[in-house]
Design an enzyme around this catalytic site. Sequence first.
Site, mmCIF file in Angstrom:
data_model
loop_
_atom_site.group_PDB
_atom_site.id
_atom_site.type_symbol
_atom_site.label_atom_id
_atom_site.label_comp_id
_atom_site.label_asym_id
_atom_site.label_seq_id
_atom_site.Cartn_x
_atom_site.Cartn_y
_atom_site.Cartn_z
ATOM 1 N N ASP A 86 0.840 -1.204 0.000
ATOM 2 C CA ASP A 86 0.000 0.000 0.000
ATOM 3 C C ASP A 86 0.874 1.253 0.000
ATOM 4 O OD1 ASP A 86 -2.479 -1.206 -0.096
ATOM 5 O OD2 ASP A 86 -2.690 -1.334 2.071
ATOM 6 N N GLU A 87 1.979 1.192 0.736
ATOM 7 C CA GLU A 87 2.934 2.301 0.783
ATOM 8 C C GLU A 87 3.478 2.573 -0.612
ATOM 9 O OE1 GLU A 87 5.628 2.622 4.419
ATOM 10 O OE2 GLU A 87 6.999 1.910 2.872
ATOM 11 N N LEU A 88 3.812 1.508 -1.334
ATOM 12 C CA LEU A 88 4.341 1.644 -2.688
ATOM 13 C C LEU A 88 3.317 2.286 -3.617
ATOM 14 C CD1 LEU A 88 6.479 1.063 -4.846
ATOM 15 C CD2 LEU A 88 5.469 -1.222 -5.100
#
Length: 334
Positions: free
Chosen positions: A86-88
């Site tokens: 999700d961070e990516l």
Amino acid sequence: MSLLASSSSCNYKYIVFPSFHGPDVRKTLLSHMRKQFDFNGITMFDDQGIERSEEIAPSLKKAIKESRISIVILSKKYASSSWCLDELVDILKRKKAMKQIVMTVFYGVEPFGVRNQTGEFGIAFNETCARKTDEERQKWSKALNEVANIAGEDFLRCDNEAKRIEKIARDVSNKLNATPCRDFDGMVGLEAHLTEMESLLDLDYDGVKMVGISGPAGIGKTTIAKALQSRFSNRFQLTCFVDNLRGSYLSGLDELRLQEQFLSNVLNQDGIRINHSGVIEERLCKLRVLIILDDVDHIKQLEALANKTTWFGPRSRIVVTTENKELLQQEWYR
């Protein structure tokens, strides 16, 4: 002098946001990168203390937004974390929308394996997706394919990690130099003041210099100081713009408390506590720093934060803005 305001912004809190997964990466590659970055004056977000959960924390979203560059460290276990995936996705959204720079490090994995989610990387990815929807799987797969197409550093084919990390630090600095801040474009008359200030700062001089900017309120002293920081910050290991100094002495903020706030800002560390006035010299005397003290209105502020040139490392520069020219008439100001 006429200064025309610009609406763009480049006031980033961090230079680098690292996206990674696993204590093995934190203790090895990331720790060495952090040490090298600190040496080069590259501020990096530190996620220690943030509790991990199923969804990416708001504090991490905020840190991504406040960083100029994201470095994605793709390891064998990176895709085992839905948090990292999700961070990516969020990082790549920032890349598209805000032109954030994204750099990649392939740490023990092949770019092909990341791009197509195969091998050990693919096994970790499939295990993560087993508990997720097809929509999430496709979203993450697309992000991994995209990030793997960004040319990066391949540590599988590296015979000297220390040299490779030094190269990454140089690449970060070069990318910053190649993308100057546009905040001050269109400000009429500013360039002439910056040229004069650059001459006074004499950045090639090996000693420490302190330079003052004085004049009445509203003529652009703070704007000049901020433009100086934007233009020359890459020449220093650490930079710090200290504002809101006006009235700090008269309000009862004692010397040690003022120094604590100052060191916390310079070193980007919250909660620094000191018990004697020599701590600034102890912490900064080996570092090449650019310090800007804005809107100084009492000599005690200068004595607390920049009393001697020996407090700062070789080639450091201290810039002071004030309405009171008499405060600058000391032998170490020019």
